[in-house]
Write an enzyme that holds these catalytic residues in place. Structure first.
Site, PDB file in Angstrom:
ATOM      1  N   LYS A  55       0.842  -1.205   0.000  1.00  0.00           N
ATOM      2  CA  LYS A  55       0.000   0.000   0.000  1.00  0.00           C
ATOM      3  C   LYS A  55       0.878   1.256   0.000  1.00  0.00           C
ATOM      4  CE  LYS A  55      -1.685   1.674   4.008  1.00  0.00           C
ATOM      5  NZ  LYS A  55      -1.405   3.090   4.311  1.00  0.00           N
ATOM      6  N   ASN A  56       1.895   1.263   0.851  1.00  0.00           N
ATOM      7  CA  ASN A  56       2.678   2.493   1.023  1.00  0.00           C
ATOM      8  C   ASN A  56       3.698   2.717  -0.075  1.00  0.00           C
ATOM      9  OD1 ASN A  56       1.147   3.020   3.215  1.00  0.00           O
ATOM     10  ND2 ASN A  56       2.681   2.434   4.731  1.00  0.00           N
ATOM     11  N   CYS A  86      -4.859  12.857  12.197  1.00  0.00           N
ATOM     12  CA  CYS A  86      -5.571  11.571  12.187  1.00  0.00           C
ATOM     13  C   CYS A  86      -5.413  10.996  13.585  1.00  0.00           C
ATOM     14  CB  CYS A  86      -5.007  10.640  11.125  1.00  0.00           C
ATOM     15  SG  CYS A  86      -3.439   9.950  11.584  1.00  0.00           S
ATOM     16  N   ARG A 118       0.320  14.620  12.494  1.00  0.00           N
ATOM     17  CA  ARG A 118       0.798  14.348  11.127  1.00  0.00           C
ATOM     18  C   ARG A 118       1.044  15.644  10.333  1.00  0.00           C
ATOM     19  NH1 ARG A 118      -1.052   9.122   9.782  1.00  0.00           N
ATOM     20  NH2 ARG A 118       0.469   9.098   8.102  1.00  0.00           N
ATOM     21  N   ASP A 124       4.541   0.674  11.998  1.00  0.00           N
ATOM     22  CA  ASP A 124       3.319   0.074  11.458  1.00  0.00           C
ATOM     23  C   ASP A 124       3.117  -1.367  11.901  1.00  0.00           C
ATOM     24  OD1 ASP A 124       3.474   1.770   8.219  1.00  0.00           O
ATOM     25  OD2 ASP A 124       2.926   2.444  10.230  1.00  0.00           O
ATOM     26  N   ARG A 128      -8.604  -0.381   4.561  1.00  0.00           N
ATOM     27  CA  ARG A 128      -7.771   0.644   3.920  1.00  0.00           C
ATOM     28  C   ARG A 128      -6.424   0.059   3.544  1.00  0.00           C
ATOM     29  NH1 ARG A 128      -8.234   6.571   6.084  1.00  0.00           N
ATOM     30  NH2 ARG A 128      -6.872   6.638   4.263  1.00  0.00           N
TER      31      ARG A 128
END
Ligand code: EPZ
Length: 418
Positions: free
Chosen positions: A22-23, A116, A121, A304, A397
């Site tokens: 994803k990243n 968030c 952030r 993460d 997500r």
């Protein structure tokens, strides 16, 4: 809102495959703005965030199509340089459109992403980088307004490593005039993947993956094709799913080298881990010890995977001290784990976990962010009875078909549509 019901007590065994990262795919998609033509990406995971990124590109006038994990993006200039609040507020990574728009079209209007759950952030380092390259930056009514005659190469020293900031500046520098040097750059594998695609498009990026990245500006880039690297965070999450149930799970289509810090910590805790080619296996384990973890930029232990590893440590036979140094508020999962009867004492950036194998009791819990949702599903795999994780949209997500992958390994999980 969907919920996930997890019935504990089932050991996970078998083979599963990691999806694309994803990243990595998010900055790759935004880099397409730098070059007209059809960009083709393979191994693109089917994620909500990927769809958000595609809708942002479409709002700028690009065409996108997605089939069988291949995403095609056709760029013919842009019809606007504005990335609206409505889209950016759904996905913070949208700020990565700033560098490509500014570099190629000399202007950009991008909504401030806002904070968030895991922290404020900020994007100050992104904006300082653009200013260093000669951009005029104003913030007005919640939008970043940026313009330039042409970005100029510059020497940029980040006061602390920033993944997004490094990606934004790297993309912006590809079409700047002259040479840009990024010092104290982030070194994540996703940055290397992005640099590889930029170079395939004709950019001149050297040093990605180290703390010094040199980019020599060119006049024009061209669209081409690329395969996204495996998702190291998903792969790590699946490994921990096998480990926490005491089973043997092999994750294929992954990059063992990108998981070195997790593998080292799992071995230190008592797990036997073997790697070969593109796969990593955690072997059956009857008991493991508490180990201390401090998250930090790559190649240190990734923030993460902090929540997922904490779930694993609740089942150790000792104490684990987990220190979160990257984000200021990434312990929201702690109170939810405590609801499952975990023994955890959270402080500002440090949590002390007193392991107690087999003591988790299923209960209704609430996901607060993407990785917290994964942590709660993992805990549910070993809690007695049923754990019902609400707000499971967070999971969607960043994880493609997580419940299907877990069920295929023997987990009893079910999604409740509400
Ligand atoms: C990327 O976020 C990832 N997201 C995050 O993954 C990941 O946790 C993070 O890197 C760290 O590895 C994507 O790649 C889309 P940073 P990013 O800039 O780029 C501060 C997930 O779960 N900072 O490296 O936003 C920031 O507040 C997500 O997949 C500034 O102060 O992370 C944080 O404390 C969550 N000013 C630290 O730096 C800035 O201008 C690291 O942030 C930028 C960042």
């Amino acid at each position: 809102m969907d919920k996930m019901v997890v019935r504990g007590g089932h050991q996970l065994n078998g083979v599963t495959a990691a999806s694309g990262a994803k990243n990595s795919v998010l900055p790759l998609l935004f880099s397409t703005i730098l070059a007209d033509g059809e960009h083709v990406f393979h191994n693109v995971p089917d994620l909500v965030d990927v769809r958000f990124a595609a809708s942002l590109l479409e709002s700028l006038g690009c065409e996108t199509s997605y089939k069988d994990h291949t995403m095609r993006v056709t760029v013919k200039g842009v019809k606007t340089v504005e990335a609206s609040y409505d889209i950016v507020r759904k996905m913070r990574a949208s700020i990565l459109i700033l560098g490509p728009l500014l570099s190629r079209f000399k202007e950009a209007k991008v909504s401030l992403p806002g904070g968030c759950a895991i922290g404020t952030r900020p994007i100050d380092l992104h904006l300082e980088g653009m200013k260093a390259m000669g951009a005029e930056i104003n913030v007005d009514s919640g939008y970043v307004l940026a313009n330039t005659k042409r970005l100029q190469g510059a020497k940029i020293l980040f006061e602390s490593p920033t993944v997004g900031g490094t990606e934004n500046v790297m993309m912006a520098a590809t079409l700047a005039e002259g040479e840009t040097l990024i010092e104290n750059a982030a070194k994540e594998p996703e940055i290397v993947d992005l640099a590889n695609y930029l170079n395939k498009m004709g950019a001149k990026v050297e040093g990605a993956g180290t703390s010094i990245i040199r980019i020599r500006g060119v006049e024009k880039l061209k669209a081409t094709e690329h395969t996204v690297i495996p998702d190291r965070i998903e792969a790590g999450t699946l490994l921990i799913a096998g480990a926490i149930t005491g089973g043997e799970v092999t994750v294929t289509k992954c990059a063992p080298a990108d998981l070195e810090s997790l593998i080292n910590k799992m071995r230190e805790s008592g797990f036997k881990i073997s790697t070969s080619g593109d796969s990593v296996t955690v072997h059956r384990c009857k008991g493991w010890h508490g180990v201390d973890v401090t998250t930090a930029p790559h190649p240190a232990f990734p923030t993460d995977l902090q929540a997922q590893f904490m779930a694993l440590m609740t089942q150790s036979d000792g104490t684990s001290v987990i220190t979160e140094t990257v984000f200021e508020n990434r312990f929201m999962h702690v109170q939810e784990l405590v609801r499952l009867n975990a023994d955890i004492t959270p402080k500002t950036r440090v949590a002390v976990i007193r392991g107690a194998p087999g003591k988790l009791q299923g209960a209704p819990v609430m996901a607060t962010d993407l990785r917290a949702s994964a942590c709660l599903v993992l805990a549910g795999l070993v809690a007695s009875g049923e754990t019902v994780v609400s707000r499971i949209y967070h999971l969607d997500r960043g994880y493609e078909n997580m419940e299907a992958k877990l069920m295929a390994l023997g987990a009893q999980v079910e999604r409740l549509k509400e």
